[in-house]
Write an enzyme that holds these catalytic residues in place. Sequence first.
Site, short mmCIF file in Angstrom:
data_model
loop_
_atom_site.label_atom_id
_atom_site.label_comp_id
_atom_site.label_asym_id
_atom_site.label_seq_id
_atom_site.Cartn_x
_atom_site.Cartn_y
_atom_site.Cartn_z
CG HIS A 27 63.66 54.50 33.04
ND1 HIS A 27 63.08 53.85 31.98
CD2 HIS A 27 64.64 53.66 33.48
CE1 HIS A 27 63.69 52.70 31.79
NE2 HIS A 27 64.62 52.55 32.69
CG HIS A 81 70.62 45.34 35.82
ND1 HIS A 81 71.45 46.23 35.20
CD2 HIS A 81 69.36 45.66 35.40
CE1 HIS A 81 70.73 47.05 34.44
NE2 HIS A 81 69.46 46.74 34.55
CD GLU A 83 67.66 50.61 35.09
OE1 GLU A 83 67.59 49.53 34.49
OE2 GLU A 83 67.03 51.64 34.72
CG ASP A 85 65.45 48.80 38.57
OD1 ASP A 85 66.60 49.11 38.23
OD2 ASP A 85 64.71 48.09 37.87
CG HIS A 147 67.67 47.49 30.73
ND1 HIS A 147 67.36 48.24 31.82
CD2 HIS A 147 67.42 48.30 29.66
CE1 HIS A 147 66.93 49.42 31.49
NE2 HIS A 147 66.95 49.51 30.20
CG ASP A 166 66.07 44.60 34.08
OD1 ASP A 166 65.54 44.57 35.21
OD2 ASP A 166 66.68 45.58 33.65
CE1 TYR A 194 60.77 45.39 33.13
CE2 TYR A 194 61.83 44.03 31.47
CZ TYR A 194 61.90 44.79 32.62
OH TYR A 194 63.10 44.96 33.26
CG HIS A 227 61.48 44.32 37.46
ND1 HIS A 227 61.48 45.21 38.50
CD2 HIS A 227 62.50 44.71 36.65
CE1 HIS A 227 62.45 46.10 38.33
NE2 HIS A 227 63.08 45.81 37.22
FE1 FEO Z 1 67.35 47.50 34.08
FE2 FEO Z 1 65.09 46.47 36.42
O1 FEO Z 1 66.58 47.42 35.78
#
Ligand code: FEO
Length: 400
Positions: A27, A81, A83, A85, A147, A166, A194, A227
């Site tokens: 994004h 989370h 999101e 991903d 996040h 995250d 990040y 991640h």
């Molecule tokens: Fe806030 Fe890795 O998603």
Amino acid sequence: MGAFAAKPVAENVYWVGAVDWAVRDFHGYNTERGTTYNAYLIKAETITLIDTVKQGFRDEMFARISSICDPTEIDVIVSNHAEPDHSGELAETIRDIEPSVVYASKNGKKALQEYFGIGEQITPVEEGQTVDLGAMSLVFAETRMCHWPDSMVSYCPEAKLLFSQDAFGMHLASFERFADEIDAGVLHYEAAKYYANILMPLSHFVAKSLEKLGGLGLNTEIVAPDHGPIWRQDIEKVIHWYAGWANPKRTSSVIVVYDTMWQSTETMARAVSEGLGDAGAHPTVMALSGTHRSDVATKLLNAGGLVVGAPTLNNEIFPRVADTLTYVKGLRPTGLIGAAFGSFGWSGESVKKLSEFLDAMQVDVVQEPVTSRYAPNGDVFDQCFALGQTVGKRVVQAYG
Ligand code: FEO
């Protein structure tokens, strides 16, 4: 062993995520080293999956799970989370596995409903709630806005392992699964990038979450983010980095961000940088023709100054400069000292619009903009040099 095997993280805990070597955009953030979508399997009496992966990576996740157990043996899924991903494959994973229960935070239940229409299948957990998995357990803690409003972390006391979603992660594809197997300079750079691009505007919430997690008295030995690599050594190092980024110590580094049409603004940028250096500041000149907005954001994590230059194109700021300023304004860096400059042919609106951006970012603008009609001459270069000196002196005074 098949091509995609699970990787052990701790006793009865496995990494079962996916490595995305190819992704270059998250994004708006340039993920030049790719990323990973980390999912984890706890092989307790109640087999539990922590998070899933981005859409398109379910086969890889299922292959890794299958190297440990039949995926349909999974009884519990935790979504830390919402999101996409991490939850992009959650609906299909629930459909295929049919777990007894899927846990998320209360906000997670809402977000998973609004994103994927699966809210009814989610059991919300309370802050501090413990779930017994049989000889192992999970404790949940909300980390709102780290996040998204739904974000939470899960702690496994038996493995002394924090599933941090995250937080403490980075976009870095690697075969190696642990941070201590990866070059320390790359780790610091990617963790900083990040933080700057994802968490900088949420620093207040990061600080609150750090304080909260510190206050829980967890005996964490492993931090497993969603991640990048897993931290099993020096976890205090990455926590220390986060504490520093949440309350940034600005430096005498000044970034000169510009774009150019016919090299007028570019030569002005070079003269500004000479003035900054002459004043004892440390300039970095970033030409947006070859620099991504997310690398500018990374520099703004600790820079003390921002000087921005743009030509006027059709009565507007040159577009790549407007793009970068829109992006970094949203990241809300604080405490910057700066100024603007730019060239024009006949109308010259860019510097006024640059100044409006700097004001909106609450940059302490210490000098009026320098402008040049068509090509800069010696007098303009002197003005640019002086602008650099003025900004440089103020930055050194404040942060040197
Ligand atoms: Fe806030 Fe890795 O998603």
